[in-house]
Design an enzyme around this catalytic site. Structure first.
Site, PDB file in Angstrom:
ATOM      1  CG  ASP A 159      -2.165  -9.172  -0.758  1.00 41.74           C
ATOM      2  OD1 ASP A 159      -3.076  -9.932  -0.397  1.00 41.74           O
ATOM      3  OD2 ASP A 159      -2.316  -8.262  -1.577  1.00 41.74           O
ATOM      4  CG  HIS A 161       2.310  -7.384  -2.936  1.00 42.71           C
ATOM      5  ND1 HIS A 161       2.053  -7.440  -4.295  1.00 42.71           N
ATOM      6  CD2 HIS A 161       1.130  -7.073  -2.338  1.00 42.71           C
ATOM      7  CE1 HIS A 161       0.771  -7.176  -4.498  1.00 42.71           C
ATOM      8  NE2 HIS A 161       0.187  -6.970  -3.336  1.00 42.71           N
ATOM      9  CG  ASP A 188      -2.000  -9.680  -4.942  1.00 44.64           C
ATOM     10  OD1 ASP A 188      -2.334 -10.198  -6.024  1.00 44.64           O
ATOM     11  OD2 ASP A 188      -2.398  -8.545  -4.587  1.00 44.64           O
ATOM     12  CG  ASP A 191       3.677  -7.375  -9.706  1.00 43.97           C
ATOM     13  OD1 ASP A 191       4.697  -7.436 -10.416  1.00 43.97           O
ATOM     14  OD2 ASP A 191       2.537  -7.527 -10.163  1.00 43.97           O
ATOM     15  NE  ARG A 192       1.631  -3.233  -4.849  1.00 44.03           N
ATOM     16  CZ  ARG A 192       1.188  -2.166  -5.508  1.00 44.03           C
ATOM     17  NH1 ARG A 192       1.998  -1.157  -5.712  1.00 44.03           N
ATOM     18  NH2 ARG A 192      -0.055  -2.111  -5.959  1.00 44.03           N
ATOM     19  CG  ASN A 220      -5.056  -7.771  -7.742  1.00 44.38           C
ATOM     20  OD1 ASN A 220      -4.657  -8.245  -6.676  1.00 44.38           O
ATOM     21  ND2 ASN A 220      -4.909  -6.498  -8.038  1.00 44.38           N
ATOM     22  CG  HIS A 221      -0.414  -7.627  -8.075  1.00 38.21           C
ATOM     23  ND1 HIS A 221       0.414  -6.682  -8.637  1.00 38.21           N
ATOM     24  CD2 HIS A 221      -1.333  -6.946  -7.342  1.00 38.21           C
ATOM     25  CE1 HIS A 221       0.026  -5.471  -8.250  1.00 38.21           C
ATOM     26  NE2 HIS A 221      -1.032  -5.606  -7.465  1.00 38.21           N
ATOM     27  CG  HIS A 272      -6.388 -11.753  -4.098  1.00 37.07           C
ATOM     28  ND1 HIS A 272      -5.308 -11.797  -3.244  1.00 37.07           N
ATOM     29  CD2 HIS A 272      -6.355 -10.527  -4.693  1.00 37.07           C
ATOM     30  CE1 HIS A 272      -4.649 -10.655  -3.328  1.00 37.07           C
ATOM     31  NE2 HIS A 272      -5.254  -9.866  -4.192  1.00 37.07           N
ATOM     32  NE  ARG A 344      -8.768  -2.741  -4.247  1.00 43.22           N
ATOM     33  CZ  ARG A 344      -7.565  -2.962  -3.712  1.00 43.22           C
ATOM     34  NH1 ARG A 344      -6.498  -2.859  -4.451  1.00 43.22           N
ATOM     35  NH2 ARG A 344      -7.439  -3.286  -2.431  1.00 43.22           N
ATOM     36  CG  HIS A 371      -7.597  -7.059  -3.301  1.00 46.93           C
ATOM     37  ND1 HIS A 371      -6.688  -6.933  -4.317  1.00 46.93           N
ATOM     38  CD2 HIS A 371      -8.683  -6.317  -3.683  1.00 46.93           C
ATOM     39  CE1 HIS A 371      -7.197  -6.173  -5.281  1.00 46.93           C
ATOM     40  NE2 HIS A 371      -8.401  -5.778  -4.903  1.00 46.93           N
ATOM     41  CG  ASN A 589      22.744   6.697 -31.483  1.00 51.32           C
ATOM     42  OD1 ASN A 589      21.576   6.979 -31.753  1.00 51.32           O
ATOM     43  ND2 ASN A 589      23.142   5.488 -31.115  1.00 51.32           N
TER      44      ASN A 589
END
Length: 614
Positions: A159, A161, A188, A191-192, A220-221, A272, A344, A371, A589
């Site tokens: 990963d 990320h 992966d 993300d993050r 999985n991402h 993964h 998870r 992972h 508004n």
């Protein structure tokens, strides 16, 4: 006297180091428990989207996330690279890399140089690169077979990320991809972190230059609905405002074409997540991988058999969705057997016996997977048969962990290379580093505690039979675990989270003393405020899904209907009038629309001490 002093110093040092290590370990345990709880929430969202489609009076407003994108967003597979040039101008003022296809090593070096200097690649080149990547990936099998005989070693990375510095450091230490320096990146990528797009561009560029020497597995991402929650969608939209939709649409397709696994010398399986007792490599190699754009919404045939999935009852015929879910989401455990991955919320826990059974069936020697965060960047389990490799250093916090990669030689003996990107940690001593990690972990945990305030208060009260507001440490720990279900060492954490009296009893309401809502809204039920606080991330994804034009605005009607469906799905008892008051109070508004990003910001937990400091 000198010897006695030396022994005292040695004992003090060992005790200090043991305490620091204990603090570091429980801090990492907090981070990981909250991460997995968040993933459970994300997987449960898939059930809500199904529920939403079945019950929404305007299903068109949500169905687009599960169907093909609109014609204006689709990047036609037949579109030639020159047609991109006609459609999208690159201004003379643009100072970044100018790519020409087919790509060369010089182009890849130009990209690396630009990203080191925080430059963006122009949208035209991004779309051209993604289009070419899709074309190449479509020609690849579901499971890639490699041989070490053609090169001395193969490097396997886990990963990343979105941590570009880790990728640059790997290339600096290990060399750039080439015919003599082959790589497998095990999912992966996104993300993050802040630079997911740059990582994809670099990896895809080298894939186009060396399609036989750089290999990518899906994680999985690599899933467009996961990206809504964990930051990649927001990153692309922010960096490529005008062409963000087209880029995201094309990425959805590219991700679905990523291979699922790699096998080296017919002996080493790289994927993964992991395996299950029903994993069938022949079936995985034959399925149409691109049909499953996201694992966040199971196909109808799988949803109809949810009970079967939950109980992991063996099926007579493998299901595409479940096979892919298992290899992308599963984790190894030391106990034998194959059980649902409750931490998870998806995939399974697989034991040494499951590994041995798969190895015997396919004549394998080793499983390399990623992972899972590992403090040292890697971990060996199942008697050396399973290796976890994690390449994102400083994953939870600066100094929280090392990253690592594996070098596999022709004898298939793994050699591990560890590293840590050090921007600030070299200036800190060990005590300061652990203090930073611990502080960040406890902050996240306190936010989780506050979001469950009503349930925790009720659980505490069951032990407080005399209504004193005080309970034993054991009862306090039991109540915390019964509500939060994070499997944390609550007794050890008590001193950081709650106060005790002279008799050692816990003042359970002190858990909430240092926390409050960001912008309390008057005339709104506290229960509604707490519920919105708890489900902020889920609501952000749902509202972003409804907001097709990415304006950040949704109508009061859409907001009201979505929230009522969400509350109904979760079994939350909420009065319509309290929601109506809330909706009207945030339509500042009075134009009949809500800026939901602003709205959700009102429901985040503020740490009082932090606010005073600011």
């Amino acid at each position: 006297t000198v010897i006695r002093a030396a022994i005292l110093i040695q004992n003090w040092y060992r005790l200090t180091m043991a305490r620091l290590e204990m603090r570091r370990r429980y801090s990492l345990s907090i981070f990981q428990s909250i991460e997995y709880a968040d993933e459970q929430d994300q997987l449960q969202l898939s059930n809500f989207f199904t529920f939403m489609l079945d019950h929404c009076t305007h299903p068109d407003s949500v169905s687009h996330i599960f169907t093909s994108p609109s014609v204006s967003q689709v990047v036609d597979e037949g579109l030639s690279l020159t047609e991109f040039e006609k459609k999208i101008d690159v201004p003379e003022s643009y100072c970044g890399p100018r790519l020409s296809f087919p790509l060369t090593v010089e182009d890849a070096n130009a990209l690396l140089h630009a990203f080191r200097n925080e430059q963006l690649l122009h949208a035209r080149y991004v779309l051209q690169l993604l289009s070419e990547t899709r074309r190449v990936l479509k020609e690849m099998p579901n499971i890639t077979h490699l041989s070490t005989s053609y090169s001395k070693e193969i490097t396997v990375c886990g990963d990343l990320h979105g941590n570009l510095d880790d990728l640059l450091l790997i290339f600096y230490k290990n060399g750039l991809p080439s015919e003599q320096n082959r790589y497998v990146f095990n999912g992966d990528f996104v993300d993050r972190g802040q630079n997911s797009m740059e990582i994809l561009i670099i990896l895809f560029a080298f894939l186009l230059i060396y399609p036989n020497d750089l290999h990518l597995n899906r994680g999985n991402h690599e899933d467009y609905i996961m990206n809504l929650r964990y930051g990649f969608t927001k990153e692309v939209s922010k960096k490529y405002k005008d062409h963000g939709k087209q880029i995201l649409c094309l990425l959805r397709d590219v991700f679905s074409w990523l291979p699922l696994a790699t096998i080296i010398d017919s002996k080493v399986l790289i994927l993964h997540g992991g395996i299950s007792d029903t994993t069938d490599l022949d079936f995985l190699n034959a399925l149409e991988r691109n049909k499953l754009k996201s694992l966040m919404r199971p196909p109808k045939s799988v949803r109809d058999r949810q009970d079967q999935v939950k109980e992991r009852i063996p099926t007579t015929r493998p299901i595409c969705y479940l096979q892919i879910l298992d290899i992308l989401w599963s984790d190894p455990r030391s106990q034998n057997g194959c059980t649902p991955n409750k931490s998870r919320g998806g995939g399974c826990y697989f034991g040494p016996d499951v590994t041995a059974k798969l190895f015997e069936k396919y004549n394998l020697k080793m499983l390399i997977r990623s992972h899972e965060f590992k403090p040292e960047g890697y971990e060996i389990s199942h008697d050396g048969k399973v290796i976890t490799i994690f390449s994102a250093s400083n994953y939870y916090e600066e100094g929280s962990n090392r990253g690592a990669y594996i070098k596999l030689n022709p004898e298939l003996i793994p050699r591990f290379v560890q590293y840590r990107v050090s921007k600030y940690t070299r200036r800190e001593n060990l005590r300061e580093r652990v203090g930073t990690i611990e502080s960040s972990a406890l902050k996240s945990l306190r936010e989780k505690i506050y979001a469950h305030r009503a349930e925790l208060t009720s659980a505490f009260a069951q032990y407080d039979l005399n209504g004193t507001g005080k309970i034993s440490v054991n009862d306090w720990a039991a109540a915390m675990e019964s509500v939060l279900q994070l499997e944390l060492p609550w007794r050890m954490l008590r001193s950081q989270l709650a106060q005790t009296n002279s008799d050692g009893e816990v003042d359970f309401m002190s858990c909430f003393y240092d926390l409050k809502m960001g912008q309390p809204i008057k005339e709104v039920q506290p229960a509604l405020v707490e519920t919105l606080c708890r489900y902020r991330k889920d609501l952000e994804i749902i509202f972003n899904v409804i907001d097709k034009d990415h304006s950040g605005l949704i109508s009061l009607e859409e907001f009201g209907q979505t929230w009522k469906l969400f509350a109904s799905h979760l079994g939350i008892d909420m009065h319509d009038e309290s929601l109506d008051k809330l909706v009207l109070s945030i339509d500042y508004n009075k134009d009949g629309h809500i800026d939901f990003n602003e709205f959700l910001e009102a429901f985040h937990v503020v740490h009082r001490l932090e606010k005073k400091a600011n």
